[in-house]
Write a protein that holds these residues in place. Structure first.
Motif, PDB file in Angstrom:
ATOM      1  N   PRO A 194       0.806  -1.220   0.000  1.00  0.00           N
ATOM      2  CA  PRO A 194       0.000   0.000   0.000  1.00  0.00           C
ATOM      3  C   PRO A 194       0.841   1.273   0.000  1.00  0.00           C
ATOM      4  N   ASN A 195       2.090   1.170   0.403  1.00  0.00           N
ATOM      5  CA  ASN A 195       2.967   2.341   0.341  1.00  0.00           C
ATOM      6  C   ASN A 195       3.310   2.693  -1.095  1.00  0.00           C
ATOM      7  N   THR A 196       3.337   1.667  -1.939  1.00  0.00           N
ATOM      8  CA  THR A 196       3.590   1.866  -3.359  1.00  0.00           C
ATOM      9  C   THR A 196       2.296   2.176  -4.097  1.00  0.00           C
ATOM     10  N   ARG A 197       1.217   1.537  -3.670  1.00  0.00           N
ATOM     11  CA  ARG A 197      -0.089   1.700  -4.321  1.00  0.00           C
ATOM     12  C   ARG A 197      -1.142   2.009  -3.263  1.00  0.00           C
ATOM     13  N   PRO A 198      -1.308   3.308  -2.894  1.00  0.00           N
ATOM     14  CA  PRO A 198      -2.240   3.698  -1.824  1.00  0.00           C
ATOM     15  C   PRO A 198      -3.667   3.202  -2.053  1.00  0.00           C
ATOM     16  N   GLY A 199      -4.045   3.015  -3.299  1.00  0.00           N
ATOM     17  CA  GLY A 199      -5.385   2.526  -3.601  1.00  0.00           C
ATOM     18  C   GLY A 199      -5.620   1.100  -3.152  1.00  0.00           C
ATOM     19  N   ASP A 200      -4.569   0.439  -2.700  1.00  0.00           N
ATOM     20  CA  ASP A 200      -4.674  -0.916  -2.187  1.00  0.00           C
ATOM     21  C   ASP A 200      -4.450  -0.973  -0.679  1.00  0.00           C
ATOM     22  N   SER A 201      -4.693   0.130  -0.017  1.00  0.00           N
ATOM     23  CA  SER A 201      -4.590   0.160   1.437  1.00  0.00           C
ATOM     24  C   SER A 201      -5.694  -0.693   2.053  1.00  0.00           C
ATOM     25  N   PHE A 202      -5.540  -1.034   3.319  1.00  0.00           N
ATOM     26  CA  PHE A 202      -6.536  -1.852   4.003  1.00  0.00           C
ATOM     27  C   PHE A 202      -7.891  -1.149   4.014  1.00  0.00           C
ATOM     28  N   GLU A 203      -7.892   0.152   4.238  1.00  0.00           N
ATOM     29  CA  GLU A 203      -9.143   0.914   4.261  1.00  0.00           C
ATOM     30  C   GLU A 203      -9.807   0.892   2.882  1.00  0.00           C
ATOM     31  N   ALA A 204      -8.988   0.983   1.833  1.00  0.00           N
ATOM     32  CA  ALA A 204      -9.533   0.934   0.475  1.00  0.00           C
ATOM     33  C   ALA A 204     -10.080  -0.457   0.162  1.00  0.00           C
ATOM     34  N   MET A 205      -9.428  -1.487   0.698  1.00  0.00           N
ATOM     35  CA  MET A 205      -9.925  -2.853   0.532  1.00  0.00           C
ATOM     36  C   MET A 205     -11.290  -3.018   1.191  1.00  0.00           C
ATOM     37  N   GLN A 206     -11.423  -2.466   2.394  1.00  0.00           N
ATOM     38  CA  GLN A 206     -12.697  -2.550   3.114  1.00  0.00           C
ATOM     39  C   GLN A 206     -13.816  -1.868   2.325  1.00  0.00           C
ATOM     40  N   LYS A 207     -13.496  -0.709   1.782  1.00  0.00           N
ATOM     41  CA  LYS A 207     -14.481   0.049   1.003  1.00  0.00           C
ATOM     42  C   LYS A 207     -14.889  -0.718  -0.246  1.00  0.00           C
ATOM     43  N   ARG A 208     -13.891  -1.290  -0.948  1.00  0.00           N
ATOM     44  CA  ARG A 208     -14.176  -2.021  -2.186  1.00  0.00           C
ATOM     45  C   ARG A 208     -15.009  -3.269  -1.921  1.00  0.00           C
ATOM     46  N   ALA A 209     -14.658  -3.991  -0.871  1.00  0.00           N
ATOM     47  CA  ALA A 209     -15.395  -5.208  -0.523  1.00  0.00           C
ATOM     48  C   ALA A 209     -16.857  -4.896  -0.216  1.00  0.00           C
ATOM     49  N   LYS A 210     -17.098  -3.770   0.451  1.00  0.00           N
ATOM     50  CA  LYS A 210     -18.467  -3.365   0.792  1.00  0.00           C
ATOM     51  C   LYS A 210     -19.217  -2.930  -0.459  1.00  0.00           C
ATOM     52  N   LYS A 243     -18.750  -3.794  -3.581  1.00  0.00           N
ATOM     53  CA  LYS A 243     -19.006  -4.904  -4.493  1.00  0.00           C
ATOM     54  C   LYS A 243     -19.786  -6.046  -3.846  1.00  0.00           C
ATOM     55  N   GLY A 244     -19.925  -5.991  -2.534  1.00  0.00           N
ATOM     56  CA  GLY A 244     -20.642  -7.055  -1.842  1.00  0.00           C
ATOM     57  C   GLY A 244     -19.910  -8.379  -1.902  1.00  0.00           C
ATOM     58  N   PHE A 245     -18.614  -8.335  -1.658  1.00  0.00           N
ATOM     59  CA  PHE A 245     -17.824  -9.570  -1.688  1.00  0.00           C
ATOM     60  C   PHE A 245     -18.418 -10.603  -0.734  1.00  0.00           C
ATOM     61  N   THR A 246     -18.576 -11.808  -1.221  1.00  0.00           N
ATOM     62  CA  THR A 246     -19.148 -12.886  -0.416  1.00  0.00           C
ATOM     63  C   THR A 246     -18.063 -13.793   0.159  1.00  0.00           C
ATOM     64  N   PHE A 247     -16.832 -13.381   0.018  1.00  0.00           N
ATOM     65  CA  PHE A 247     -15.673 -14.194   0.401  1.00  0.00           C
ATOM     66  C   PHE A 247     -14.676 -13.351   1.182  1.00  0.00           C
ATOM     67  N   PRO A 248     -13.759 -13.972   1.893  1.00  0.00           N
ATOM     68  CA  PRO A 248     -12.729 -13.210   2.603  1.00  0.00           C
ATOM     69  C   PRO A 248     -11.844 -12.443   1.611  1.00  0.00           C
ATOM     70  N   TYR A 249     -11.520 -11.232   1.971  1.00  0.00           N
ATOM     71  CA  TYR A 249     -10.586 -10.411   1.193  1.00  0.00           C
ATOM     72  C   TYR A 249      -9.458 -10.045   2.145  1.00  0.00           C
ATOM     73  N   LEU A 250      -8.359 -10.749   2.031  1.00  0.00           N
ATOM     74  CA  LEU A 250      -7.284 -10.688   3.004  1.00  0.00           C
ATOM     75  C   LEU A 250      -6.138  -9.796   2.545  1.00  0.00           C
ATOM     76  N   VAL A 251      -5.445  -9.206   3.499  1.00  0.00           N
ATOM     77  CA  VAL A 251      -4.291  -8.369   3.184  1.00  0.00           C
ATOM     78  C   VAL A 251      -3.010  -9.130   3.507  1.00  0.00           C
ATOM     79  N   ASP A 252      -2.107  -9.164   2.543  1.00  0.00           N
ATOM     80  CA  ASP A 252      -0.815  -9.832   2.720  1.00  0.00           C
ATOM     81  C   ASP A 252       0.166  -8.831   3.326  1.00  0.00           C
ATOM     82  N   GLU A 253      -0.021  -8.564   4.622  1.00  0.00           N
ATOM     83  CA  GLU A 253       0.820  -7.573   5.309  1.00  0.00           C
ATOM     84  C   GLU A 253       2.273  -8.030   5.308  1.00  0.00           C
TER      85      GLU A 253
END
Length: 205
Positions: A101-117, A119-129
């Motif tokens: 996410p430091n290289t691609r801010p659009g892939d931050s954890f907060e952005a992941m949460q927003k995208r999952a909501k 799109k209504g993801f029905t599956f886990p969307y995990l972050v490879d910290e």
């Protein structure tokens, strides 16, 4: 002059060796037929998720994907459809965002949460910290996909590659590689096409 000729070949050799090393960072990565280790990663709901949490699963559709890659975005609806089709049959989708996410801010954890909501993801969307998991799988693209089967010897990779043969246009799909692999496993058969080329954006480190 002699000194120059001695220095230049050494410099060239260093560049070649460096390039060789950088191109082989995934040499020890999993391949088809390998047994993988379980992992624990944070989901968009803040909880840790492990493959061993899914007691009823027969296997998994594992996809390394992200918010920002156009190829990943183009596949989102198809990934949702895969989970809806196969989760109830024992092959749920597990999505992992491998980007830094430091290289691609659009892939931050907060952005992941927003995208999952959104799109209504029905599956886990995990972050490879710390980007520790994707190298183990040898993933190089988003999306990069794996079909994993539970066996007596553990979680075994049965397919690696693309979801289908049309990364941009779902209406142009002729070969559903991943579905064919899962269908074969559900029928108790061997996967015939075990590897295809993953098409997508490079993982951002």
């Amino acid at each position: 002059m002699n000194t120059l000729f001695k220095i230049v070949p050494i410099a060239v050799l260093i560049v070649i060796l460096s390039a060789f090393a950088s191109n082989n960072t995934h040499d020890d990565a999993y391949d088809v037929g390998d047994t993988i280790e379980d992992f624990s990663l944070k989901n968009v709901d803040g909880k840790q998720v492990k493959l061993s949490d899914f007691d009823a699963a027969k296997g998994f559709i594992l996809t390394f994907t992200c918010n920002t890659c156009p190829y990943s975005v183009a596949y989102e609806d198809r990934i949702i459809a895969l989970d809806k089709k196969y989760a109830s049959k024992g092959y749920p989708v597990i999505a992992i965002n491998p980007n830094n996410p430091n290289t691609r801010p659009g892939d931050s954890f907060e952005a992941m949460q927003k995208r999952a909501k959104e799109k209504g993801f029905t599956f886990p969307y995990l972050v490879d910290e710390g980007q520790k998991i994707y190298p183990k799988f040898g993933a190089t693209k988003t999306p990069h996909n794996y079909v994993i089967q539970k066996t007596k010897k553990g979680l075994v990779i049965k397919y690696i590659g693309a979801i289908d043969d049309s990364s941009r246009n779902p209406d142009a799909v002729k070969e559903k590689y991943l579905e064919t692999a899962v269908d074969a496993l559900l029928a108790g058969k061997e996967v015939k096409l075990k590897k295809t080329k993953a098409i997508g954006c490079s993982i951002k480190v």
